[in-house]
Write a protein that holds these residues in place. Structure first.
Motif, PDB file in Angstrom:
ATOM      1  N   ALA A  69       0.825  -1.208   0.000  1.00 43.01           N
ATOM      2  CA  ALA A  69       0.000   0.000   0.000  1.00 43.01           C
ATOM      3  C   ALA A  69       0.859   1.258   0.000  1.00 43.01           C
ATOM      4  O   ALA A  69       1.971   1.283   0.529  1.00 43.01           O
ATOM      5  CB  ALA A  69      -0.918   0.003   1.225  1.00 43.01           C
ATOM      6  N   LEU A  70       0.314   2.314  -0.589  1.00 46.26           N
ATOM      7  CA  LEU A  70       0.978   3.609  -0.572  1.00 46.26           C
ATOM      8  C   LEU A  70       0.986   4.175   0.848  1.00 46.26           C
ATOM      9  O   LEU A  70       0.103   3.858   1.650  1.00 46.26           O
ATOM     10  CB  LEU A  70       0.240   4.590  -1.478  1.00 46.26           C
ATOM     11  CG  LEU A  70       0.220   4.283  -2.981  1.00 46.26           C
ATOM     12  CD1 LEU A  70      -0.745   5.239  -3.686  1.00 46.26           C
ATOM     13  CD2 LEU A  70       1.617   4.381  -3.573  1.00 46.26           C
ATOM     14  N   PRO A  71       1.947   5.031   1.180  1.00 43.96           N
ATOM     15  CA  PRO A  71       1.893   5.738   2.466  1.00 43.96           C
ATOM     16  C   PRO A  71       0.628   6.586   2.548  1.00 43.96           C
ATOM     17  O   PRO A  71      -0.031   6.846   1.532  1.00 43.96           O
ATOM     18  CB  PRO A  71       3.150   6.612   2.438  1.00 43.96           C
ATOM     19  CG  PRO A  71       4.035   6.024   1.397  1.00 43.96           C
ATOM     20  CD  PRO A  71       3.134   5.390   0.387  1.00 43.96           C
ATOM     21  N   GLU A  72       0.289   7.039   3.738  1.00 44.62           N
ATOM     22  CA  GLU A  72      -0.954   7.776   3.939  1.00 44.62           C
ATOM     23  C   GLU A  72      -1.032   9.035   3.078  1.00 44.62           C
ATOM     24  O   GLU A  72      -2.076   9.326   2.491  1.00 44.62           O
ATOM     25  CB  GLU A  72      -1.097   8.146   5.421  1.00 44.62           C
ATOM     26  CG  GLU A  72      -1.333   6.948   6.318  1.00 44.62           C
ATOM     27  CD  GLU A  72      -1.407   7.328   7.784  1.00 44.62           C
ATOM     28  OE1 GLU A  72      -1.439   8.551   8.086  1.00 44.62           O
ATOM     29  OE2 GLU A  72      -1.431   6.430   8.633  1.00 44.62           O
ATOM     30  N   ASP A  73       0.063   9.801   2.991  1.00 46.61           N
ATOM     31  CA  ASP A  73       0.011  11.053   2.218  1.00 46.61           C
ATOM     32  C   ASP A  73      -0.166  10.789   0.732  1.00 46.61           C
ATOM     33  O   ASP A  73      -0.942  11.471   0.046  1.00 46.61           O
ATOM     34  CB  ASP A  73       1.248  11.906   2.485  1.00 46.61           C
ATOM     35  CG  ASP A  73       2.555  11.179   2.169  1.00 46.61           C
ATOM     36  OD1 ASP A  73       2.550   9.937   2.049  1.00 46.61           O
ATOM     37  OD2 ASP A  73       3.593  11.869   2.048  1.00 46.61           O
ATOM     38  N   GLU A  74       0.521   9.770   0.214  1.00 50.03           N
ATOM     39  CA  GLU A  74       0.370   9.435  -1.206  1.00 50.03           C
ATOM     40  C   GLU A  74      -1.004   8.838  -1.483  1.00 50.03           C
ATOM     41  O   GLU A  74      -1.575   9.036  -2.563  1.00 50.03           O
ATOM     42  CB  GLU A  74       1.481   8.471  -1.636  1.00 50.03           C
ATOM     43  CG  GLU A  74       2.872   9.091  -1.599  1.00 50.03           C
ATOM     44  CD  GLU A  74       3.955   8.116  -2.031  1.00 50.03           C
ATOM     45  OE1 GLU A  74       3.645   7.204  -2.835  1.00 50.03           O
ATOM     46  OE2 GLU A  74       5.096   8.261  -1.563  1.00 50.03           O
ATOM     47  N   SER A  75      -1.535   8.105  -0.509  1.00 49.77           N
ATOM     48  CA  SER A  75      -2.886   7.553  -0.654  1.00 49.77           C
ATOM     49  C   SER A  75      -3.908   8.683  -0.729  1.00 49.77           C
ATOM     50  O   SER A  75      -4.829   8.661  -1.559  1.00 49.77           O
ATOM     51  CB  SER A  75      -3.209   6.623   0.523  1.00 49.77           C
ATOM     52  OG  SER A  75      -2.366   5.488   0.526  1.00 49.77           O
ATOM     53  N   ALA A  76      -3.759   9.679   0.160  1.00 45.97           N
ATOM     54  CA  ALA A  76      -4.668  10.826   0.145  1.00 45.97           C
ATOM     55  C   ALA A  76      -4.587  11.565  -1.184  1.00 45.97           C
ATOM     56  O   ALA A  76      -5.606  12.000  -1.740  1.00 45.97           O
ATOM     57  CB  ALA A  76      -4.350  11.763   1.302  1.00 45.97           C
ATOM     58  N   ALA A  77      -3.371  11.701  -1.712  1.00 55.41           N
ATOM     59  CA  ALA A  77      -3.198  12.378  -3.004  1.00 55.41           C
ATOM     60  C   ALA A  77      -3.893  11.604  -4.117  1.00 55.41           C
ATOM     61  O   ALA A  77      -4.530  12.199  -5.005  1.00 55.41           O
ATOM     62  CB  ALA A  77      -1.709  12.545  -3.310  1.00 55.41           C
ATOM     63  N   LEU A  78      -3.810  10.276  -4.065  1.00 52.84           N
ATOM     64  CA  LEU A  78      -4.466   9.452  -5.094  1.00 52.84           C
ATOM     65  C   LEU A  78      -5.982   9.573  -4.987  1.00 52.84           C
ATOM     66  O   LEU A  78      -6.670   9.692  -6.015  1.00 52.84           O
ATOM     67  CB  LEU A  78      -4.040   7.995  -4.936  1.00 52.84           C
ATOM     68  CG  LEU A  78      -4.659   7.005  -5.934  1.00 52.84           C
ATOM     69  CD1 LEU A  78      -4.342   7.401  -7.373  1.00 52.84           C
ATOM     70  CD2 LEU A  78      -4.176   5.578  -5.652  1.00 52.84           C
ATOM     71  N   ILE A  79      -6.513   9.560  -3.772  1.00 51.20           N
ATOM     72  CA  ILE A  79      -7.961   9.733  -3.592  1.00 51.20           C
ATOM     73  C   ILE A  79      -8.392  11.074  -4.175  1.00 51.20           C
ATOM     74  O   ILE A  79      -9.403  11.178  -4.881  1.00 51.20           O
ATOM     75  CB  ILE A  79      -8.340   9.645  -2.101  1.00 51.20           C
ATOM     76  CG1 ILE A  79      -8.049   8.249  -1.552  1.00 51.20           C
ATOM     77  CG2 ILE A  79      -9.830   9.976  -1.911  1.00 51.20           C
ATOM     78  CD1 ILE A  79      -8.173   8.139  -0.043  1.00 51.20           C
ATOM     79  N   GLY A  80      -7.620  12.123  -3.887  1.00 53.10           N
ATOM     80  CA  GLY A  80      -7.951  13.452  -4.407  1.00 53.10           C
ATOM     81  C   GLY A  80      -7.914  13.505  -5.915  1.00 53.10           C
ATOM     82  O   GLY A  80      -8.782  14.132  -6.548  1.00 53.10           O
ATOM     83  N   THR A  81      -6.933  12.843  -6.510  1.00 51.54           N
ATOM     84  CA  THR A  81      -6.818  12.826  -7.972  1.00 51.54           C
ATOM     85  C   THR A  81      -8.014  12.122  -8.605  1.00 51.54           C
ATOM     86  O   THR A  81      -8.614  12.611  -9.574  1.00 51.54           O
ATOM     87  CB  THR A  81      -5.515  12.114  -8.387  1.00 51.54           C
ATOM     88  OG1 THR A  81      -4.397  12.866  -7.898  1.00 51.54           O
ATOM     89  CG2 THR A  81      -5.418  11.989  -9.899  1.00 51.54           C
ATOM     90  N   ILE A  82      -8.380  10.966  -8.055  1.00 51.46           N
ATOM     91  CA  ILE A  82      -9.507  10.214  -8.604  1.00 51.46           C
ATOM     92  C   ILE A  82     -10.806  10.986  -8.403  1.00 51.46           C
ATOM     93  O   ILE A  82     -11.696  10.970  -9.267  1.00 51.46           O
ATOM     94  CB  ILE A  82      -9.579   8.812  -7.958  1.00 51.46           C
ATOM     95  CG1 ILE A  82      -8.329   7.999  -8.327  1.00 51.46           C
ATOM     96  CG2 ILE A  82     -10.843   8.069  -8.385  1.00 51.46           C
ATOM     97  CD1 ILE A  82      -8.219   6.663  -7.630  1.00 51.46           C
ATOM     98  N   MET A  83     -10.930  11.698  -7.275  1.00 49.33           N
ATOM     99  CA  MET A  83     -12.126  12.499  -7.026  1.00 49.33           C
ATOM    100  C   MET A  83     -12.271  13.583  -8.100  1.00 49.33           C
ATOM    101  O   MET A  83     -13.369  13.849  -8.585  1.00 49.33           O
ATOM    102  CB  MET A  83     -12.053  13.131  -5.637  1.00 49.33           C
ATOM    103  CG  MET A  83     -13.316  13.879  -5.225  1.00 49.33           C
ATOM    104  SD  MET A  83     -13.323  14.329  -3.470  1.00 49.33           S
ATOM    105  CE  MET A  83     -11.887  15.395  -3.394  1.00 49.33           C
ATOM    106  N   LYS A  84     -11.179  14.195  -8.503  1.00 51.97           N
ATOM    107  CA  LYS A  84     -11.223  15.219  -9.550  1.00 51.97           C
ATOM    108  C   LYS A  84     -11.560  14.616 -10.910  1.00 51.97           C
ATOM    109  O   LYS A  84     -12.215  15.250 -11.746  1.00 51.97           O
ATOM    110  CB  LYS A  84      -9.884  15.948  -9.629  1.00 51.97           C
ATOM    111  CG  LYS A  84      -9.580  16.808  -8.407  1.00 51.97           C
ATOM    112  CD  LYS A  84      -8.196  17.420  -8.497  1.00 51.97           C
ATOM    113  CE  LYS A  84      -7.873  18.236  -7.248  1.00 51.97           C
ATOM    114  NZ  LYS A  84      -6.485  18.769  -7.290  1.00 51.97           N
ATOM    115  N   GLU A  85     -11.126  13.387 -11.120  1.00 51.13           N
ATOM    116  CA  GLU A  85     -11.383  12.716 -12.399  1.00 51.13           C
ATOM    117  C   GLU A  85     -12.819  12.221 -12.496  1.00 51.13           C
ATOM    118  O   GLU A  85     -13.332  11.991 -13.592  1.00 51.13           O
ATOM    119  CB  GLU A  85     -10.432  11.530 -12.569  1.00 51.13           C
ATOM    120  CG  GLU A  85      -8.966  11.917 -12.693  1.00 51.13           C
ATOM    121  CD  GLU A  85      -8.050  10.695 -12.677  1.00 51.13           C
ATOM    122  OE1 GLU A  85      -8.584   9.567 -12.483  1.00 51.13           O
ATOM    123  OE2 GLU A  85      -6.835  10.861 -12.860  1.00 51.13           O
ATOM    124  N   THR A  86     -13.446  12.012 -11.346  1.00 54.72           N
ATOM    125  CA  THR A  86     -14.786  11.410 -11.313  1.00 54.72           C
ATOM    126  C   THR A  86     -15.858  12.404 -11.754  1.00 54.72           C
ATOM    127  O   THR A  86     -15.843  13.549 -11.325  1.00 54.72           O
ATOM    128  CB  THR A  86     -15.109  10.906  -9.893  1.00 54.72           C
ATOM    129  OG1 THR A  86     -14.124   9.937  -9.510  1.00 54.72           O
ATOM    130  CG2 THR A  86     -16.486  10.250  -9.850  1.00 54.72           C
TER     131      THR A  86
END
Length: 282
Positions: A265-282
């Protein structure tokens, strides 16, 4: 659905009493004679099929030899708590087995989810859709009731002394457009906000990791406790239902699997960044 049966406290008490008998070196026949009860009664107590009284447990502890006072008090207190009813008691038709009780009592919960956002982190709309799709014949009022139960479970996130909550999700969970783009965007925002709580960790296994530990398996939940009289429990979810695993060696094996998942799994900060990126793409 998960099995019904003894509560989490009763399972814990039964396992503890059996462990103390084993450590004292008694077989059930000899232990029952020493305690002064029928062997069948001891079998049922150790099997979680009969709730012992405080007097029963005091006799058992006296028969097996001296335990340190802290442990003895803890076991007696646990015996008293077995008969207590939590908020979840009226909802046994919704909350199968001991899940809600374990969730309420654990000091740390570690969870791996393959397909969906965990119930503790779901928005009301996301939860409602899942429940309605899973139970298409339920009347609206029953769906409302089940949604309310799920939202009530989430109150633990705001407790004064909440448990440590650690979630590992696959990236597929984030990209599955449950309820459409708007609902999923709200859900991702809710997930991101939850991850900022000091006692909550959300980590993502990205798709480009390829293979990871237990790929192709189901969901895993670990209920972990700090107290010496509490036993850690694993809950394993498959397509045919869920089961509780209380055997110490099997729980350790599940914990090892979770640790290996965490390595992917990604570290917490990178995980949060990925969630944010996917949220913008959605």
């Amino acid at each position: 659905m998960a099995e019904q049966g003894p509560t989490a406290r009763q399972r814990k008490l039964a396992a503890l009493l059996k462990r103390y008998r084993d450590e004292a070196g008694f077989i059930q026949e000899d232990a029952a004679e020493l305690i002064g009860i029928e062997r069948t009664k001891l079998v049922r107590i150790e099997g979680g099929r009969r709730i012992p009284t405080v007097a029963d447990v005091e006799k058992i502890l006296d028969a097996y030899g001296p335990a340190d006072e802290t442990t003895r008090r803890g076991i007696i207190r646990l015996t008293e708590q077995v008969r207590q009813r939590g908020w979840w008691a009226p909802f046994t038709d919704v909350l199968a087995g001991s899940y809600a009780e374990l969730e309420h009592a654990a000091d740390r919960i570690r969870m791996f989810q393959v397909q969906l956002v965990p119930g503790l982190l779901q928005t009301e709309d996301y939860a409602r859709l899942l429940i309605a799709k899973h139970f298409p014949d339920l009347p609206e009022e029953e769906i409302d009731r089940r949604v309310q139960v799920r939202m009530t479970r989430q109150a633990m996130l705001k407790r004064k002394n909440p448990p440590r909550l650690e979630f590992i999700l696959t990236e597929e969970v984030l990209r599955r457009p449950v309820g459409g783009r708007d609902m999923m965007r709200d859900q991702l925002g809710h997930l991101l906000a939850a991850s900022t709580r000091p006692h909550v960790s959300v980590r993502i296994i990205p798709i480009d990791r390829g293979h990871y530990a237990s790929i192709g398996g189901g969901n895993l939940v670990l209920f972990e406790f700090n107290s010496v009289v509490d036993l850690n429990v694993a809950y394993l979810e498959t397509i045919v239902g869920g089961r509780y695993e209380e055997n110490a060696s099997q729980v350790r094996a599940c914990s090892l699997i979770y640790d290996r998942l965490a390595e992917s799994a990604l570290p917490e900060d990178e995980s949060a960044a990925l969630i944010g990126t996917i949220m913008k793409e959605t």
